[in-house]
Design a protein around this motif. Structure first.
Motif, PDB file in Angstrom:
ATOM      1  N   ARG A  69       0.848  -1.191   0.000  1.00  0.00           N
ATOM      2  CA  ARG A  69       0.000   0.000   0.000  1.00  0.00           C
ATOM      3  C   ARG A  69       0.885   1.243   0.000  1.00  0.00           C
ATOM      4  NH1 ARG A  69      -5.040   1.352   3.257  1.00  0.00           N
ATOM      5  NH2 ARG A  69      -4.968  -0.829   3.824  1.00  0.00           N
ATOM      6  N   VAL A  70       0.514   2.225  -0.813  1.00  0.00           N
ATOM      7  CA  VAL A  70       1.140   3.546  -0.789  1.00  0.00           C
ATOM      8  C   VAL A  70       0.005   4.558  -0.799  1.00  0.00           C
ATOM      9  CG1 VAL A  70       2.643   5.182  -1.964  1.00  0.00           C
ATOM     10  CG2 VAL A  70       3.199   2.744  -2.006  1.00  0.00           C
ATOM     11  N   GLN A  71      -0.042   5.388   0.218  1.00  0.00           N
ATOM     12  CA  GLN A  71      -1.186   6.289   0.379  1.00  0.00           C
ATOM     13  C   GLN A  71      -0.710   7.656   0.857  1.00  0.00           C
ATOM     14  OE1 GLN A  71      -3.878   6.450   3.992  1.00  0.00           O
ATOM     15  NE2 GLN A  71      -5.140   5.197   2.638  1.00  0.00           N
ATOM     16  N   MET A  72      -1.235   8.702   0.239  1.00  0.00           N
ATOM     17  CA  MET A  72      -1.046  10.059   0.744  1.00  0.00           C
ATOM     18  C   MET A  72      -2.235  10.371   1.644  1.00  0.00           C
ATOM     19  SD  MET A  72       1.788  11.273  -0.557  1.00  0.00           S
ATOM     20  CE  MET A  72       1.628  13.049  -0.445  1.00  0.00           C
ATOM     21  N   ASN A  73      -1.953  10.718   2.881  1.00  0.00           N
ATOM     22  CA  ASN A  73      -3.004  10.945   3.865  1.00  0.00           C
ATOM     23  C   ASN A  73      -3.000  12.405   4.282  1.00  0.00           C
ATOM     24  OD1 ASN A  73      -3.966  11.066   6.839  1.00  0.00           O
ATOM     25  ND2 ASN A  73      -4.753   9.105   6.097  1.00  0.00           N
ATOM     26  N   ARG A  74      -4.130  13.061   4.106  1.00  0.00           N
ATOM     27  CA  ARG A  74      -4.247  14.470   4.475  1.00  0.00           C
ATOM     28  C   ARG A  74      -5.194  14.622   5.657  1.00  0.00           C
ATOM     29  NH1 ARG A  74      -6.269  19.064   0.317  1.00  0.00           N
ATOM     30  NH2 ARG A  74      -8.259  17.990   0.571  1.00  0.00           N
ATOM     31  N   MET A  75      -4.734  15.338   6.658  1.00  0.00           N
ATOM     32  CA  MET A  75      -5.541  15.614   7.838  1.00  0.00           C
ATOM     33  C   MET A  75      -6.019  17.059   7.739  1.00  0.00           C
ATOM     34  SD  MET A  75      -4.338  14.902  11.723  1.00  0.00           S
ATOM     35  CE  MET A  75      -5.425  15.140  13.119  1.00  0.00           C
ATOM     36  N   PRO A  76      -7.325  17.285   7.559  1.00  0.00           N
ATOM     37  CA  PRO A  76      -7.821  18.651   7.365  1.00  0.00           C
ATOM     38  C   PRO A  76      -7.604  19.528   8.590  1.00  0.00           C
ATOM     39  CG  PRO A  76      -9.454  17.013   6.710  1.00  0.00           C
ATOM     40  CD  PRO A  76      -8.388  16.291   7.465  1.00  0.00           C
ATOM     41  N   ARG A  77      -7.830  20.797   8.411  1.00  0.00           N
ATOM     42  CA  ARG A  77      -7.654  21.769   9.485  1.00  0.00           C
ATOM     43  C   ARG A  77      -8.543  21.426  10.679  1.00  0.00           C
ATOM     44  NH1 ARG A  77      -7.774  27.446   6.026  1.00  0.00           N
ATOM     45  NH2 ARG A  77      -6.084  26.896   4.591  1.00  0.00           N
ATOM     46  N   GLY A  78      -7.932  21.407  11.850  1.00  0.00           N
ATOM     47  CA  GLY A  78      -8.682  21.186  13.072  1.00  0.00           C
ATOM     48  C   GLY A  78      -9.149  19.767  13.299  1.00  0.00           C
ATOM     49  N   ALA A  79      -8.806  18.830  12.404  1.00  0.00           N
ATOM     50  CA  ALA A  79      -9.291  17.459  12.527  1.00  0.00           C
ATOM     51  C   ALA A  79      -8.402  16.650  13.470  1.00  0.00           C
ATOM     52  CB  ALA A  79      -9.334  16.794  11.161  1.00  0.00           C
ATOM     53  N   ASP A  80      -8.994  15.644  14.086  1.00  0.00           N
ATOM     54  CA  ASP A  80      -8.280  14.702  14.940  1.00  0.00           C
ATOM     55  C   ASP A  80      -8.496  13.287  14.416  1.00  0.00           C
ATOM     56  OD1 ASP A  80      -7.358  16.639  16.694  1.00  0.00           O
ATOM     57  OD2 ASP A  80      -9.081  16.449  18.035  1.00  0.00           O
ATOM     58  N   ILE A  81      -7.580  12.403  14.757  1.00  0.00           N
ATOM     59  CA  ILE A  81      -7.770  10.969  14.535  1.00  0.00           C
ATOM     60  C   ILE A  81      -7.848  10.335  15.912  1.00  0.00           C
ATOM     61  CG2 ILE A  81      -6.791   8.854  13.585  1.00  0.00           C
ATOM     62  CD1 ILE A  81      -5.405  10.527  11.480  1.00  0.00           C
ATOM     63  N   ALA A  82      -9.006   9.759  16.223  1.00  0.00           N
ATOM     64  CA  ALA A  82      -9.253   9.255  17.567  1.00  0.00           C
ATOM     65  C   ALA A  82      -8.394   8.025  17.867  1.00  0.00           C
ATOM     66  CB  ALA A  82     -10.730   8.915  17.723  1.00  0.00           C
ATOM     67  N   ARG A  83      -8.317   7.690  19.127  1.00  0.00           N
ATOM     68  CA  ARG A  83      -7.581   6.505  19.566  1.00  0.00           C
ATOM     69  C   ARG A  83      -8.090   5.277  18.816  1.00  0.00           C
ATOM     70  NH1 ARG A  83      -7.979   1.974  22.424  1.00  0.00           N
ATOM     71  NH2 ARG A  83      -6.476   1.460  24.075  1.00  0.00           N
ATOM     72  N   HIS A  84      -7.158   4.497  18.262  1.00  0.00           N
ATOM     73  CA  HIS A  84      -7.546   3.288  17.543  1.00  0.00           C
ATOM     74  C   HIS A  84      -6.345   2.367  17.400  1.00  0.00           C
ATOM     75  CE1 HIS A  84      -5.682   5.645  14.364  1.00  0.00           C
ATOM     76  NE2 HIS A  84      -5.565   4.530  13.648  1.00  0.00           N
ATOM     77  N   GLN A  85      -6.620   1.119  17.066  1.00  0.00           N
ATOM     78  CA  GLN A  85      -5.602   0.152  16.679  1.00  0.00           C
ATOM     79  C   GLN A  85      -5.918  -0.314  15.269  1.00  0.00           C
ATOM     80  OE1 GLN A  85      -6.279  -2.041  20.675  1.00  0.00           O
ATOM     81  NE2 GLN A  85      -4.454  -2.995  19.803  1.00  0.00           N
TER      82      GLN A  85
END
Length: 532
Positions: free
Chosen positions: A404-420
């Motif tokens: 897998r090759v992925q470009m990941n963008r996190m928008p302004r003010g966004a969070d990624i919650a706790r996860h596994q």
């Protein structure tokens, strides 16, 4: 010697005024005078300084106060050096001392064990070179004669790009590097006080300046949150709380090859002079290289896949640090960063270049090439070749193991919650992050083993997340990303298998779904085995 407080926001190319909180992991700071907060593990080196003079490369042992000669060339002014990958040789920057004016400087590779010259390479477009600093897979060279910072590939020594932002009269003479910025020292040529200008490393935007940092200053060292520079000709290095710098008797320019300099040791905390040592420099002392800077990057390891075979939701067991995160060191993301800004105009938060399809048809592991891969591959493949082919020693075969090759963008003010992470890619592939665009408001952290007596249900530890600083992470450990400002984050994510994929298929532009057989080149997915 002038001492300056290094205002932390100036060491980043991003504004932090709107951040609710910022990363607590210090930025790496790399200069000839010393490498501070370096995230990449390095091979141990002896406690000795490299002295670069108008004709000699000398080792100086800080314990025995003795010197040994590495290289002597009477027609060379040595002004910069860096370790080769394997740690068995050193590359120095030499400017010819005689002949026609504005001759290009040279890279000279020297065997550390014998002092033999292994190769000489013209430093294209560098005139009157004053310093060469390695940062990851790139070398940043100060071309004083043309007012530019030239960037070269560390292996081939070929010119990659130029930052031509200054004039010859500015007499730039020193460069220091952080993940996102270059700090460039302007000498002033006695017409004006020296100053430090801070420029984005991946572009040409100014990120600030530090005015009036002495007169005719040279060198940039980092110590306890402060920048140190030498308020005179010569070099400076900081090692173990001691500043080492050179003193030379007054002389005319034409006599600089005939003087012998004195090395001085100054304890920074007390300001007390520890000793002075006259040395056989056979010329003006130009630069002093710090042992930590000259150390070779240690070969990176990998996280054992067995360390990822933990049940989802299980508490992280006590495991070695190498089973949580492994640094691969800095890599040049300039081209990818520019391409991302130019081509990625949509509102989606991720851009698949190719994803892995585990158990496609319930029997095979497939991966699919999306049209975006063709647009990004020219910028991506040199970066991936550097990390996986060269640093991990996998050679070109690593390309068959990319799942897998992925470009990941996190928008302004966004969070990624706790996860596994879970599923096929999480338990059978190594997960790598290559940060591309990282504001200071981003904090990437994972759950760590709680210390005895520590309060709370979970203890969190921040993962170093700096632009261009690649690392492998155990994505089976609970993790999260918080963003406390109005900025965006872009990361390249790579999943690498221990063995090759079973097949690769190439999707035609405009396809809505990778399960549509009409989308695949050649008619059906099963009939196509594409290559990268």
């Amino acid at each position: 010697m002038a001492t300056l407080l290094a205002d932390q926001p100036l060491l980043s190319s991003f504004d932090t005024s709107a951040c609710g909180s910022t990363s607590v992991v210090p930025d790496p700071f790399v200069s000839t005078s010393g490498a501070a907060h370096d995230l990449a593990p390095r091979e141990l080196v002896p406690s000795r300084l490299l002295l670069m003079t108008h004709s000699r490369l000398l080792w100086f042992d800080v314990e025995s106060l003795s010197t040994s000669l590495l290289l002597e060339e009477r027609d060379s002014r040595f002004r910069g050096a860096f370790a080769a990958d394997h740690g068995r040789s050193l590359v120095t920057l030499a400017t010819p001392g005689t002949g026609p004016p504005f001759r290009e400087s040279l890279f000279i590779e020297v065997a550390l064990s014998t002092g033999d010259v292994l190769r000489r390479v013209q430093a294209e477009a560098t005139f009157d070179g004053h310093e060469a600093v390695r940062y990851g897979d790139r070398v940043y060279v100060v071309s004083t004669g043309s007012g530019a910072i030239n960037v070269y590939d560390v292996g081939s020594l070929a010119l990659v790009r130029r930052h031509a932002l200054w004039r010859r009269r500015d007499h730039i003479n020193t460069v220091a590097l952080t993940p996102s910025t270059m700090l460039v020292l302007l000498h002033g040529l006695r017409r004006a006080p020296s100053e430090v200008q801070i420029v984005e490393r991946s572009g040409h935007m100014s990120a600030g300046r530090l005015p009036a940092v002495g007169n005719s200053s040279h060198g940039l060292a980092y110590w306890r949150g402060e920048l140190l520079t030498l308020d005179s000709d010569g070099g400076i290095a900081v090692h173990g709380g001691v500043a080492y710098f050179g003193l030379s008797p007054p002389q005319r320019r034409l006599l600089r090859k005939r003087v012998n300099s004195t090395l001085v040791a100054l304890e920074l905390a007390s300001g007390a002079e520890l000793w002075r040592r006259p040395l056989p420099t056979h010329g003006l002392l130009n630069l002093i290289a710090h042992p930590s800077y000259l150390s070779a990057l240690a070969p990176p390891g990998t996280i054992p896949l067995a360390a990822k075979a933990m049940r989802r939701g299980a508490a992280p067991r006590a495991m070695p640090a190498t089973e949580r995160i492994v640094s691969l060191g800095p890599v040049d993301v300039t081209e990818l960063r520019a391409l991302t800004a130019d081509l990625w105009g949509g509102s989606h938060s991720w851009l698949h270049l190719f994803p892995g399809l585990p158990n496609y048809g319930k029997t095979q592991r497939w991966r699919v090439l999306f049209p975006a891969w063709r647009r990004f591959s020219a910028a991506l493949l040199p970066l991936l070749d550097e990390l996986f082919g060269r640093r991990l020693g996998l050679g070109p075969e690593y390309r068959n193991r990319l799942l897998r090759v992925q470009m990941n963008r996190m928008p302004r003010g966004a969070d990624i919650a706790r996860h596994q992470d879970r599923g096929f890619y999480a338990t059978t592939a190594h997960r790598y992050h290559i940060p591309v665009l990282i504001p200071k408001c981003i904090r990437f952290s994972h759950v760590r083993q709680r210390a005895e007596g520590e309060a709370g249900q979970e203890a969190w530890q921040e993962i170093p997340f700096k632009e261009g600083e690649a690392f492998e992470v155990n994505n089976r450990i609970p993790h999260r990303v918080t963003q406390t400002g109005p900025y965006e984050r872009v990361t390249l994510i790579v999943d690498l298998l221990d063995g090759p994929v079973d097949a690769t298929v190439d999707i035609e532009p405009g396809c809505a779904s990778w399960f549509d057989a009409a989308c695949y080149k050649g008619g059906t997915a099963a009939s196509r085995n594409a290559s990268l």
